[in-house]
Design a protein around this motif. Structure first.
Motif, mmCIF file in Angstrom:
data_model
loop_
_atom_site.group_PDB
_atom_site.id
_atom_site.type_symbol
_atom_site.label_atom_id
_atom_site.label_comp_id
_atom_site.label_asym_id
_atom_site.label_seq_id
_atom_site.Cartn_x
_atom_site.Cartn_y
_atom_site.Cartn_z
ATOM 1 N N UNK A 1 5.060 -0.644 10.675
ATOM 2 C CA UNK A 1 4.453 -1.198 9.468
ATOM 3 C C UNK A 1 3.538 -0.179 8.794
ATOM 4 N N UNK A 2 2.746 0.553 9.599
ATOM 5 C CA UNK A 2 1.851 1.560 9.026
ATOM 6 C C UNK A 2 2.647 2.718 8.444
ATOM 7 N N UNK A 3 3.736 3.104 9.101
ATOM 8 C CA UNK A 3 4.581 4.173 8.570
ATOM 9 C C UNK A 3 5.136 3.790 7.204
ATOM 10 N N UNK A 4 5.560 2.546 7.060
ATOM 11 C CA UNK A 4 6.077 2.064 5.781
ATOM 12 C C UNK A 4 4.970 2.066 4.731
ATOM 13 N N UNK A 5 3.777 1.663 5.138
ATOM 14 C CA UNK A 5 2.649 1.646 4.208
ATOM 15 C C UNK A 5 2.340 3.054 3.686
ATOM 16 N N UNK A 6 2.332 4.031 4.593
ATOM 17 C CA UNK A 6 2.066 5.410 4.188
ATOM 18 C C UNK A 6 3.164 5.949 3.275
#
Length: 609
Positions: A231-236
């Motif tokens: 999820x954080x990778x997608x956000x970045x």
């Protein structure tokens, strides 16, 4: 030097598909620079279901306005195709703190002071074996000019910690201290690894400068950072897409990717956050190229994942063997694995000089260098490269070859020529990244072999990494440096390949530099005034084609994006100034007011917000 193109451009006649109840969007009262075959100019454009259904004058656009049509009054502003970024790296923002030197000009004492401050920062480690990772040292901008980085710059610091320093702008060189060399077991007798070089001082001892794969001998010892969630990778990744949309990038090509990055962008697309058409070339190394079956199987696995998710790209469908039905007109941006990134040589800048040259580099006295590295490093020879390039074509992949020196460029072109003979019915839109030094005998081969030169347009200017780190060591050959115009004049295609973010992400400065071949360094650096060298720049029209339709061709999208023509996808941008008429040195001040991808607004500034 100013060129006013508007008076020279033909006004495109109204061209439309049969009228419907009303298009989704009509942009009118503008300067619509189409980048079609004649670089025609129109006043209005109509969009329906993500596609362009009309390009022409305002009067003809009225028949496409219905009760639900969104009508945008451009008030004379310029519209053009979205930018196609053909070689970019940092597509996800960092989620960690680093000792970032920000590519600033530094004396050795200033450099040491900045690193010393980072050593005192507990967030960057504190234990004796904690690596300090320093980023963005502009090695060619060490002052005074000509200062060569050396491990003693780090060894003088009061620390036992191992230190690595990565280079800004050129990226291929890593500086380490003696402690890092000791931990890696690197001595004067350590052989160069495949695809890299360990540099030595006059006494034969490692001087701390590691080129390309040689840096891996040290960096493999650094513990991997804690994994971030999907999820954080997608956000970045989504944050980077916002940067792209604001800059006007509607399609991009990432060399040197892995399956994890592709999956991140696949998830981003599923979440509705992908705002540009994403193309990836998978990384490979010499080991895999020597046993390419492993590479072919790995590529097939990645592509199957995309096919299962219905994300096989409109681009690839247009040329894969057995799938010649042409690209699908899919308005929504997709994720594509187009090919393979192959590193053929290094960089031309001193002190690395790993770009493979036909003739030796010069030394500080202007005499040809001697020794095994006098002509740089050719990491992969043609006998190994050619059959792999040909087989990748047959499997439906293009090769994106990093080649900077003229010997590497010729080796890549020879491999593409061999592939043409082996696969006469396939056009993979092969690409050479950078092509900074090209022998004039090879200019015409780009067109003859259908090879695009994806060039860092912003590098065609006087700067520490050119006039100081290249010019003295090439001599007269420096007048062949950054040959975008000769390749174009010979019929070849040059595309935008910024190599971001080794330099600041500024596509409009790159466009300006490709024309002027100069930059405004101000009074502080008079040594960088004037033109780069004797080569002319691109014309405005050529430069605009480089960042639009030529990039679309590189990505196999030329039939669906890259120009504003009826039947193509509505990937376009609205600018705050007309770059065909403003003074050339104002092009870099361009701001994007509106970005549309597949007819959908993905970025809007005042007055369109």
């Amino acid at each position: 030097m100013r060129r006013v193109l508007a008076a020279l451009l033909p006004l495109v006649a109204g061209v439309a598909v049969p009228a419907q109840a009303g298009a989704d969007t009509v942009l009118r009262n503008g300067f619509v620079y189409t980048v079609d075959a004649r670089n025609s100019v129109a006043e209005a454009i109509a969009i329906d279901n993500g596609k362009i259904v009309y390009v022409g004058d305002d009067a003809g656009a009225r028949r496409h306005i219905g009760g639900t049509t969104k009508v945008i009054d451009l008030k004379g502003r310029m519209v053009m195709p979205g930018l196609h970024e053909g070689h970019i790296h940092d597509i996800t923002r960092e989620d960690r703190k680093t000792c970032d030197l920000k590519a600033d000009p530094l004396t050795v004492k200033q450099f040491q002071s900045r690193v010393r401050a980072c050593l005192a920062d507990p967030e960057l480690g504190a234990e004796p074996d904690d690596f300090l990772q320093v980023t963005n040292l502009y090695m060619q901008f060490l002052r005074p000019a000509g200062t060569a980085p050396h491990k003693r710059m780090l060894d003088a610091l009061a620390t036992k910690r191992p230190i690595t320093v990565s280079a800004a702008v050129t990226a291929h060189t890593t500086l380490v201290n003696q402690r890092a060399l000791d931990l890696a077991g690197i001595t004067k007798n350590t052989p160069d690894p495949a695809g890299g070089r360990i540099n030595h001082d006059r006494n034969g001892e490692p001087n701390g400068l590691l080129e390309d794969a040689a840096a891996r001998l040290v960096t493999k010892l650094i513990p991997a950072p804690p994994p971030i969630s999907a999820e954080r990778a997608v956000e970045l990744a989504g944050l980077r897409m916002r940067d792209f949309s604001k800059e006007g990038v509607t399609s991009f090509f990432v060399p040197g990717s892995d399956a994890g990055t592709v999956r991140t962008f696949q998830r981003l697309r599923t979440a509705g956050g992908l705002t540009a058409r994403a193309h990836f070339a998978i990384s490979t190394g010499i080991g895999e190229l020597r046993k390419p079956r492993t590479l072919y199987e790995r590529l097939a696995g990645i592509r199957k994942e995309l096919e299962r998710a219905d994300q096989i790209p409109l681009a690839v469908r247009s040329w894969r063997p057995g799938k010649q039905e042409g690209p699908r007109l899919v308005a929504e941006p997709g994720v594509s694995v187009d090919g393979v990134k192959i590193l053929l040589d290094g960089i031309v800048q001193y002190p690395a000089q790993t770009a493979a040259m036909l003739k030796p580099y010069l030394d500080a006295k202007g005499k040809p260098r001697t020794g095994k590295s006098a002509r740089g490093e050719l990491y992969i020879d043609g006998k190994l490269l050619s059959p792999v390039v040909a087989e990748l074509e047959r499997l439906g992949y293009q090769s994106h070859v990093h080649a900077i020196g003229d010997r590497a460029v010729r080796t890549a072109l020879d491999a593409f020529a061999a592939a043409r003979k082996a696969n006469p019915g396939i056009r993979a839109h092969q690409t050479i990244a950078h092509a900074e030094v090209v022998d004039p005998a090879d200019y015409r081969r780009f067109a003859a072999l259908d090879v695009t030169a994806s060039m860092g347009l912003q590098w065609a200017k006087p700067a520490p990494d050119s006039t100081e780190a290249v010019k003295p060591y090439l001599g007269p050959r420096f007048d062949l440096y950054e040959p975008a115009e000769p390749i174009t004049r010979a019929g070849g295609r040059v595309s935008l390949g910024s190599d971001c973010c080794l330099d600041p992400f500024d596509e409009w400065f790159g466009l300006e530099a490709s024309i002027l071949r100069e930059a405004d360094w101000g009074k502080a650096y008079p040594e960088y005034a004037g033109k780069l060298n004797a080569l002319p720049g691109l014309s405005r029209a050529e430069a605009i084609r480089a960042v639009t339709v030529n990039g679309a061709y590189q990505m196999h999208q030329e039939k669906v994006t890259g120009s504003l023509e009826t039947g193509k996808l509505a990937d376009l941008i609205v600018l705050d100034q007309n770059i065909t008429t403003v003074p050339l040195d104002d092009i870099s001040r361009t701001d994007v007011l509106l970005t549309m991808v597949g007819g959908k607004e993905v970025w809007a500034a005042k007055p369109f917000r």
